[in-house]
Scaffold this motif. Structure first.
Motif, PDB file in Angstrom:
ATOM      1  N   SER A 212      10.258  -1.849  10.977  1.00  0.00           N
ATOM      2  CA  SER A 212       9.472  -2.427   9.853  1.00  0.00           C
ATOM      3  C   SER A 212       8.080  -1.754   9.708  1.00  0.00           C
ATOM      4  CB  SER A 212       9.136  -4.026  10.086  1.00  0.00           C
ATOM      5  OG  SER A 212      10.580  -4.532   9.729  1.00  0.00           O
ATOM      6  N   LEU A 213       7.440  -1.698   8.293  1.00  0.00           N
ATOM      7  CA  LEU A 213       6.177  -1.231   8.115  1.00  0.00           C
ATOM      8  C   LEU A 213       5.243  -2.318   8.267  1.00  0.00           C
ATOM      9  CD1 LEU A 213       6.868   1.136   5.248  1.00  0.00           C
ATOM     10  CD2 LEU A 213       6.721   1.883   7.557  1.00  0.00           C
ATOM     11  N   TYR A 214       3.929  -2.041   8.836  1.00  0.00           N
ATOM     12  CA  TYR A 214       2.824  -3.052   8.875  1.00  0.00           C
ATOM     13  C   TYR A 214       1.827  -2.076   8.607  1.00  0.00           C
ATOM     14  CZ  TYR A 214       6.343  -5.873  11.399  1.00  0.00           C
ATOM     15  OH  TYR A 214       7.378  -6.661  11.861  1.00  0.00           O
ATOM     16  N   VAL A 215       0.896  -2.790   8.013  1.00  0.00           N
ATOM     17  CA  VAL A 215      -0.698  -2.641   7.776  1.00  0.00           C
ATOM     18  C   VAL A 215      -1.423  -3.756   7.730  1.00  0.00           C
ATOM     19  CG1 VAL A 215       0.388  -1.101   5.878  1.00  0.00           C
ATOM     20  CG2 VAL A 215      -0.335  -3.464   5.209  1.00  0.00           C
ATOM     21  N   ARG A 216      -2.903  -3.284   8.077  1.00  0.00           N
ATOM     22  CA  ARG A 216      -3.898  -4.307   8.421  1.00  0.00           C
ATOM     23  C   ARG A 216      -5.142  -3.748   7.413  1.00  0.00           C
ATOM     24  NH1 ARG A 216      -3.862  -4.174  14.883  1.00  0.00           N
ATOM     25  NH2 ARG A 216      -2.210  -5.854  15.049  1.00  0.00           N
ATOM     26  N   ALA A 217      -5.728  -5.075   7.067  1.00  0.00           N
ATOM     27  CA  ALA A 217      -7.031  -4.567   6.209  1.00  0.00           C
ATOM     28  C   ALA A 217      -8.244  -4.133   7.243  1.00  0.00           C
ATOM     29  CB  ALA A 217      -7.348  -5.680   5.212  1.00  0.00           C
ATOM     30  N   TYR A 218      -8.907  -3.127   6.974  1.00  0.00           N
ATOM     31  CA  TYR A 218     -10.134  -2.703   7.764  1.00  0.00           C
ATOM     32  C   TYR A 218     -11.260  -3.931   7.933  1.00  0.00           C
ATOM     33  CZ  TYR A 218     -14.064  -0.191   9.439  1.00  0.00           C
ATOM     34  OH  TYR A 218     -15.191   0.146  10.187  1.00  0.00           O
ATOM     35  N   ASN A 219     -11.138  -4.266   6.491  1.00  0.00           N
ATOM     36  CA  ASN A 219     -12.264  -5.262   6.351  1.00  0.00           C
ATOM     37  C   ASN A 219     -11.909  -6.787   6.453  1.00  0.00           C
ATOM     38  OD1 ASN A 219     -14.617  -3.877   5.768  1.00  0.00           O
ATOM     39  ND2 ASN A 219     -13.710  -3.421   3.642  1.00  0.00           N
ATOM     40  N   GLY A 220     -10.594  -7.085   6.949  1.00  0.00           N
ATOM     41  CA  GLY A 220     -10.171  -8.389   7.359  1.00  0.00           C
ATOM     42  C   GLY A 220      -9.574  -9.268   6.461  1.00  0.00           C
ATOM     43  N   VAL A 221      -9.707 -10.479   6.344  1.00  0.00           N
ATOM     44  CA  VAL A 221      -9.110 -11.432   5.379  1.00  0.00           C
ATOM     45  C   VAL A 221      -9.965 -11.282   4.081  1.00  0.00           C
ATOM     46  CG1 VAL A 221      -7.799 -12.662   6.968  1.00  0.00           C
ATOM     47  CG2 VAL A 221     -10.181 -13.469   6.114  1.00  0.00           C
ATOM     48  N   ASN A 222     -10.747 -10.837   4.039  1.00  0.00           N
ATOM     49  CA  ASN A 222     -11.569 -10.515   2.961  1.00  0.00           C
ATOM     50  C   ASN A 222     -11.596  -9.529   1.850  1.00  0.00           C
ATOM     51  OD1 ASN A 222     -12.875 -13.242   3.079  1.00  0.00           O
ATOM     52  ND2 ASN A 222     -14.654 -12.434   4.276  1.00  0.00           N
ATOM     53  N   SER A 223     -10.659  -8.521   2.463  1.00  0.00           N
ATOM     54  CA  SER A 223     -10.337  -7.410   1.877  1.00  0.00           C
ATOM     55  C   SER A 223      -9.478  -7.621   0.458  1.00  0.00           C
ATOM     56  CB  SER A 223      -9.450  -6.354   2.578  1.00  0.00           C
ATOM     57  OG  SER A 223      -8.852  -5.520   1.876  1.00  0.00           O
ATOM     58  N   ARG A 224      -9.893  -6.981  -0.690  1.00  0.00           N
ATOM     59  CA  ARG A 224      -9.585  -7.216  -2.023  1.00  0.00           C
ATOM     60  C   ARG A 224      -7.944  -6.943  -1.766  1.00  0.00           C
ATOM     61  NH1 ARG A 224     -11.751  -3.848  -6.855  1.00  0.00           N
ATOM     62  NH2 ARG A 224     -13.772  -4.989  -5.869  1.00  0.00           N
ATOM     63  N   TRP A 225      -7.452  -5.812  -1.480  1.00  0.00           N
ATOM     64  CA  TRP A 225      -6.225  -5.731  -1.315  1.00  0.00           C
ATOM     65  C   TRP A 225      -5.259  -6.649  -0.668  1.00  0.00           C
ATOM     66  CZ3 TRP A 225      -2.801  -5.210   2.433  1.00  0.00           C
ATOM     67  CH2 TRP A 225      -3.135  -4.930   3.764  1.00  0.00           C
ATOM     68  N   TYR A 226      -5.940  -7.009   0.310  1.00  0.00           N
ATOM     69  CA  TYR A 226      -5.409  -8.050   1.197  1.00  0.00           C
ATOM     70  C   TYR A 226      -4.990  -9.444   0.685  1.00  0.00           C
ATOM     71  CZ  TYR A 226      -4.357 -11.498   5.049  1.00  0.00           C
ATOM     72  OH  TYR A 226      -3.767 -12.429   5.764  1.00  0.00           O
ATOM     73  N   LYS A 227      -6.055  -9.950  -0.113  1.00  0.00           N
ATOM     74  CA  LYS A 227      -6.097 -11.246  -0.859  1.00  0.00           C
ATOM     75  C   LYS A 227      -4.878 -11.217  -1.929  1.00  0.00           C
ATOM     76  CE  LYS A 227     -10.761 -12.528  -0.363  1.00  0.00           C
ATOM     77  NZ  LYS A 227     -12.126 -12.926  -0.970  1.00  0.00           N
ATOM     78  N   SER A 228      -4.689  -9.856  -2.829  1.00  0.00           N
ATOM     79  CA  SER A 228      -3.931  -9.684  -3.515  1.00  0.00           C
ATOM     80  C   SER A 228      -2.531  -9.715  -3.007  1.00  0.00           C
ATOM     81  CB  SER A 228      -4.163  -8.421  -4.520  1.00  0.00           C
ATOM     82  OG  SER A 228      -5.288  -8.369  -5.222  1.00  0.00           O
ATOM     83  N   ALA A 229      -2.020  -9.067  -1.707  1.00  0.00           N
ATOM     84  CA  ALA A 229      -1.000  -9.042  -1.261  1.00  0.00           C
ATOM     85  C   ALA A 229      -0.649 -10.371  -1.082  1.00  0.00           C
ATOM     86  CB  ALA A 229      -0.791  -8.222  -0.347  1.00  0.00           C
ATOM     87  N   LEU A 230      -1.204 -11.306  -0.473  1.00  0.00           N
ATOM     88  CA  LEU A 230      -0.924 -12.778  -0.198  1.00  0.00           C
ATOM     89  C   LEU A 230      -0.767 -13.576  -1.371  1.00  0.00           C
ATOM     90  CD1 LEU A 230      -3.311 -13.769   2.775  1.00  0.00           C
ATOM     91  CD2 LEU A 230      -1.221 -12.955   2.873  1.00  0.00           C
ATOM     92  N   SER A 231      -1.633 -13.409  -2.520  1.00  0.00           N
ATOM     93  CA  SER A 231      -1.255 -14.455  -3.531  1.00  0.00           C
ATOM     94  C   SER A 231       0.089 -13.744  -4.316  1.00  0.00           C
ATOM     95  CB  SER A 231      -2.527 -14.275  -4.250  1.00  0.00           C
ATOM     96  OG  SER A 231      -3.018 -13.001  -4.903  1.00  0.00           O
ATOM     97  N   GLN A 232       0.198 -12.397  -4.352  1.00  0.00           N
ATOM     98  CA  GLN A 232       1.026 -11.738  -5.301  1.00  0.00           C
ATOM     99  C   GLN A 232       2.433 -11.777  -4.593  1.00  0.00           C
ATOM    100  OE1 GLN A 232       0.586 -11.857  -8.592  1.00  0.00           O
ATOM    101  NE2 GLN A 232      -1.196 -12.544  -8.340  1.00  0.00           N
ATOM    102  N   LYS A 233       2.317 -11.519  -3.079  1.00  0.00           N
ATOM    103  CA  LYS A 233       3.360 -11.012  -2.427  1.00  0.00           C
ATOM    104  C   LYS A 233       4.500 -10.206  -2.675  1.00  0.00           C
ATOM    105  CE  LYS A 233       3.958 -16.009  -1.373  1.00  0.00           C
ATOM    106  NZ  LYS A 233       2.619 -16.230  -1.536  1.00  0.00           N
ATOM    107  N   ALA A 234       3.770  -9.136  -3.744  1.00  0.00           N
ATOM    108  CA  ALA A 234       4.666  -8.240  -3.997  1.00  0.00           C
ATOM    109  C   ALA A 234       3.512  -6.970  -4.764  1.00  0.00           C
ATOM    110  CB  ALA A 234       5.912  -8.321  -5.118  1.00  0.00           C
ATOM    111  N   GLY A 235       4.224  -5.844  -4.904  1.00  0.00           N
ATOM    112  CA  GLY A 235       3.469  -4.502  -5.348  1.00  0.00           C
ATOM    113  C   GLY A 235       4.254  -3.358  -5.025  1.00  0.00           C
ATOM    114  N   LYS A 236       3.513  -2.352  -4.978  1.00  0.00           N
ATOM    115  CA  LYS A 236       4.179  -0.980  -4.610  1.00  0.00           C
ATOM    116  C   LYS A 236       3.159  -0.360  -3.684  1.00  0.00           C
ATOM    117  CE  LYS A 236       1.501   1.829  -8.130  1.00  0.00           C
ATOM    118  NZ  LYS A 236       1.663   2.604  -9.258  1.00  0.00           N
TER     119      LYS A 236
END
Length: 122
Positions: A45-69
């Motif tokens: 499986s693929l895993y990614v992390r937000a350098y700026n932690g839980v306040n990262s914009r893409w991370y917040k969007s990934a959690l709320s939307q649960k999908a993307g590209k």
């Protein structure tokens, strides 16, 4: 046309250092801006992390939307996102150490701040 993420794609993505992520925006239909980030493969499986932690914009969007590209090596894939915690993070840390050992950013990416913002891409 976007492809499905399969084991062959995961292997290709994990071997290279060209990975961009774009969760959906709040409307659930429009993709956000592609953001270059590190990606590792653990147990198929693929895993990614937000350098700026839980306040990262893409991370917040990934959690709320649960999908993307995601985009890697010129190919786009429609994917889902799932927040990850627990023991798998030890294996993800090790994958980061192996793949990005020469980077001055490695310690930040295996820090508690980044670890708290770990996402499985599938």
């Amino acid at each position: 046309m976007m492809k499905e993420l399969d084991s062959q794609a995961i292997e290709m993505i994990s071997e290279r250092n060209d990975f961009h992520i774009a969760p959906y925006r709040e409307d659930g239909q429009t993709f956000g801006t592609l953001t270059w980030i590190w990606v590792v493969e653990v147990e198929g499986s693929l895993y990614v992390r937000a350098y700026n932690g839980v306040n990262s914009r893409w991370y917040k969007s990934a959690l709320s939307q649960k999908a993307g590209k995601i985009k890697s090596n010129g190919t786009e894939f429609r994917v889902q996102f799932q927040p990850i915690s627990g023991e798998i993070n030890d294996k993800i840390d090790e994958a980061y150490r192996v793949k990005y050992s020469s980077s001055s950013y490695l310690q930040s990416m295996i820090s508690d701040r980044a670890k708290a913002a770990t996402v499985k891409v599938f």
